[in-house]
Design an enzyme around this catalytic site. Structure first.
Site, mmCIF file in Angstrom:
data_model
loop_
_atom_site.group_PDB
_atom_site.id
_atom_site.type_symbol
_atom_site.label_atom_id
_atom_site.label_comp_id
_atom_site.label_asym_id
_atom_site.label_seq_id
_atom_site.Cartn_x
_atom_site.Cartn_y
_atom_site.Cartn_z
ATOM 1 N N LYS A 13 0.832 -1.212 0.000
ATOM 2 C CA LYS A 13 0.000 0.000 0.000
ATOM 3 C C LYS A 13 0.868 1.264 0.000
ATOM 4 O O LYS A 13 0.621 2.198 -0.764
ATOM 5 C CB LYS A 13 -0.933 0.021 1.228
ATOM 6 C CG LYS A 13 -1.854 -1.192 1.333
ATOM 7 C CD LYS A 13 -2.822 -1.072 2.497
ATOM 8 C CE LYS A 13 -2.185 -1.096 3.862
ATOM 9 N NZ LYS A 13 -1.592 -2.413 4.240
ATOM 10 N N ARG A 88 -9.474 0.922 9.104
ATOM 11 C CA ARG A 88 -9.153 -0.481 9.412
ATOM 12 C C ARG A 88 -10.284 -1.164 10.160
ATOM 13 O O ARG A 88 -10.185 -2.360 10.437
ATOM 14 C CB ARG A 88 -7.893 -0.539 10.269
ATOM 15 C CG ARG A 88 -6.586 -0.777 9.496
ATOM 16 C CD ARG A 88 -5.454 -0.699 10.488
ATOM 17 N NE ARG A 88 -4.270 -1.418 10.139
ATOM 18 C CZ ARG A 88 -3.176 -0.855 9.591
ATOM 19 N NH1 ARG A 88 -3.174 0.410 9.273
ATOM 20 N NH2 ARG A 88 -2.100 -1.576 9.383
ATOM 21 N N ARG A 127 12.367 -6.407 5.774
ATOM 22 C CA ARG A 127 12.109 -5.068 5.232
ATOM 23 C C ARG A 127 12.805 -4.015 6.104
ATOM 24 O O ARG A 127 12.824 -4.132 7.321
ATOM 25 C CB ARG A 127 10.586 -4.880 5.272
ATOM 26 C CG ARG A 127 10.084 -3.576 4.754
ATOM 27 C CD ARG A 127 8.600 -3.678 4.501
ATOM 28 N NE ARG A 127 7.789 -3.474 5.696
ATOM 29 C CZ ARG A 127 6.491 -3.200 5.662
ATOM 30 N NH1 ARG A 127 5.852 -3.104 4.527
ATOM 31 N NH2 ARG A 127 5.808 -3.030 6.778
ATOM 32 N N ARG A 162 11.426 -1.795 11.216
ATOM 33 C CA ARG A 162 10.255 -1.502 12.048
ATOM 34 C C ARG A 162 10.142 -2.525 13.157
ATOM 35 O O ARG A 162 10.356 -3.716 12.926
ATOM 36 C CB ARG A 162 8.991 -1.541 11.175
ATOM 37 C CG ARG A 162 8.658 -0.210 10.567
ATOM 38 C CD ARG A 162 7.522 -0.309 9.593
ATOM 39 N NE ARG A 162 6.304 -0.878 10.161
ATOM 40 C CZ ARG A 162 5.119 -0.826 9.560
ATOM 41 N NH1 ARG A 162 4.997 -0.222 8.397
ATOM 42 N NH2 ARG A 162 4.048 -1.371 10.104
ATOM 43 N N ARG A 173 -0.827 -8.902 13.487
ATOM 44 C CA ARG A 173 -1.315 -7.912 12.509
ATOM 45 C C ARG A 173 -2.232 -8.572 11.490
ATOM 46 O O ARG A 173 -3.264 -8.012 11.110
ATOM 47 C CB ARG A 173 -0.126 -7.236 11.801
ATOM 48 C CG ARG A 173 0.608 -6.264 12.707
ATOM 49 C CD ARG A 173 2.014 -5.967 12.223
ATOM 50 N NE ARG A 173 2.054 -5.102 11.067
ATOM 51 C CZ ARG A 173 3.144 -4.914 10.313
ATOM 52 N NH1 ARG A 173 4.270 -5.553 10.592
ATOM 53 N NH2 ARG A 173 3.100 -4.106 9.292
HETATM 54 P P1 AMP Z 1 0.917 0.364 9.092
HETATM 55 O O1 AMP Z 1 2.102 1.268 8.931
HETATM 56 O O2 AMP Z 1 -0.271 0.809 8.295
HETATM 57 O O3 AMP Z 1 1.260 -1.092 8.882
HETATM 58 O O4 AMP Z 1 0.484 0.487 10.626
HETATM 59 C C1 AMP Z 1 1.344 0.130 11.671
HETATM 60 C C2 AMP Z 1 0.563 -0.032 12.960
HETATM 61 O O5 AMP Z 1 -0.049 1.217 13.310
HETATM 62 C C3 AMP Z 1 -0.591 -1.018 12.925
HETATM 63 O O6 AMP Z 1 -0.175 -2.360 13.138
HETATM 64 C C4 AMP Z 1 -1.451 -0.507 14.088
HETATM 65 O O7 AMP Z 1 -0.866 -0.835 15.332
HETATM 66 C C5 AMP Z 1 -1.320 0.999 13.910
HETATM 67 N N1 AMP Z 1 -2.347 1.543 12.985
HETATM 68 C C6 AMP Z 1 -2.135 2.110 11.765
HETATM 69 N N2 AMP Z 1 -3.279 2.505 11.211
HETATM 70 C C7 AMP Z 1 -4.260 2.169 12.082
HETATM 71 C C8 AMP Z 1 -5.664 2.300 12.056
HETATM 72 N N3 AMP Z 1 -6.311 2.837 11.011
HETATM 73 N N4 AMP Z 1 -6.363 1.848 13.128
HETATM 74 C C9 AMP Z 1 -5.738 1.316 14.192
HETATM 75 N N5 AMP Z 1 -4.407 1.140 14.277
HETATM 76 C C10 AMP Z 1 -3.662 1.569 13.232
#
Ligand code: AMP
Length: 218
Positions: A13, A88, A127, A162, A173
């Site tokens: 994404k 989400r 990554r 990360r 996740r």
């Molecule tokens: P991402 O970078 O999109 O993979 O997000 C990393 C982490 O941030 C996720 O595993 C969640 O812990 C948190 N996170 C990101 N976006 C959301 C969201 N829309 N709702 C809840 N938690 C989020």
């Protein structure tokens, strides 16, 4: 034009959001990036977020909706938003719909990026990204061309992994993706907004398909 990129962790994404930003003068709104920035500030709320994210769990709806709302208000000059990692949950999807309506806008297109779980583990574990510009690399699939130097910004300040890109956090996740987020596929299908793209195709092919979908939507 406002669009959502929907898909499990590691679906690509962020990569596609960046390509679309360049091509269409749109703005990527990544709640993951916003939360990582909040976490690094070390405030009380930052400390709470840090633990939740490291485990691979979802931060509360209220926090992410607030972050999205603030960032939409700050950025009025772009041709539209690319929502990356948001919404989400169904609650977040409804909140986004209301937020857009209050600005006399709407979500025009939702791209579901589909990738097999087995591929996701391989993509995520290994990554890393440039500390300076955030360019994403992979130990096996895409190491930097000159060791220790970012291909994109030429920085030699190093790379970061990360905290949640581990096999254990990824399992959580993914579980959360199927439990909370995947129902949004049906939600946007019912609203006739959904286009599915095979996330295993080459990056440029996926970009072309998404770009075509935005054109068809105009
Ligand atoms: P991402 O970078 O999109 O993979 O997000 C990393 C982490 O941030 C996720 O595993 C969640 O812990 C948190 N996170 C990101 N976006 C959301 C969201 N829309 N709702 C809840 N938690 C989020």
């Amino acid at each position: 034009m406002n669009l959502i990129l929907l898909g499990p962790p590691g679906a690509g994404k962020g990569t596609q959001a960046k390509l679309l930003e360049q091509k269409l003068n749109m703005l990527q709104l990544s709640t993951g990036d916003m939360l990582r920035a909040a976490k690094d500030k070390g405030s009380e709320i930052g400390k709470k977020i840090k633990l939740i994210m490291a485990e691979g769990n979802l931060v509360t709806d209220e926090i992410v909706i607030e972050l999205i709302s603030e960032n939409i208000d700050k950025s009025s000059k772009c041709a539209g938003f690319i929502f990356d990692g948001f919404p989400r949950t169904l609650y977040q999807a409804d909140a986004l719909s209301e937020l857009m309506s209050s600005k006399k806008q709407s979500i025009d297109l939702v791209i579901e990026m589909r990738v097999d779980d087995s591929q996701l583990i391989e993509r995520i574990v290994g990554r890393y990204s440039c500390k300076e510009c955030g360019e994403v690399y992979h130990k096996v699939n895409r190491p930097e061309q000159k060791k220790g130097v970012c291909d994109n910004c030429k920085s030699i300040n190093g790379f970061i992994f990360r905290e949640d890109d581990t096999e254990e956090a990824l399992r959580t996740r993914l579980f959360n993706y199927y439990r909370e987020t995947s129902s949004l596929i049906g939600y946007y299908y019912a609203k006739k907004k959904l286009t599915m793209v095979d996330g295993l195709l080459p990056i440029q092919t996926i970009h072309d398909l998404i770009y075509q979908a935005t054109k068809n939507n105009l």
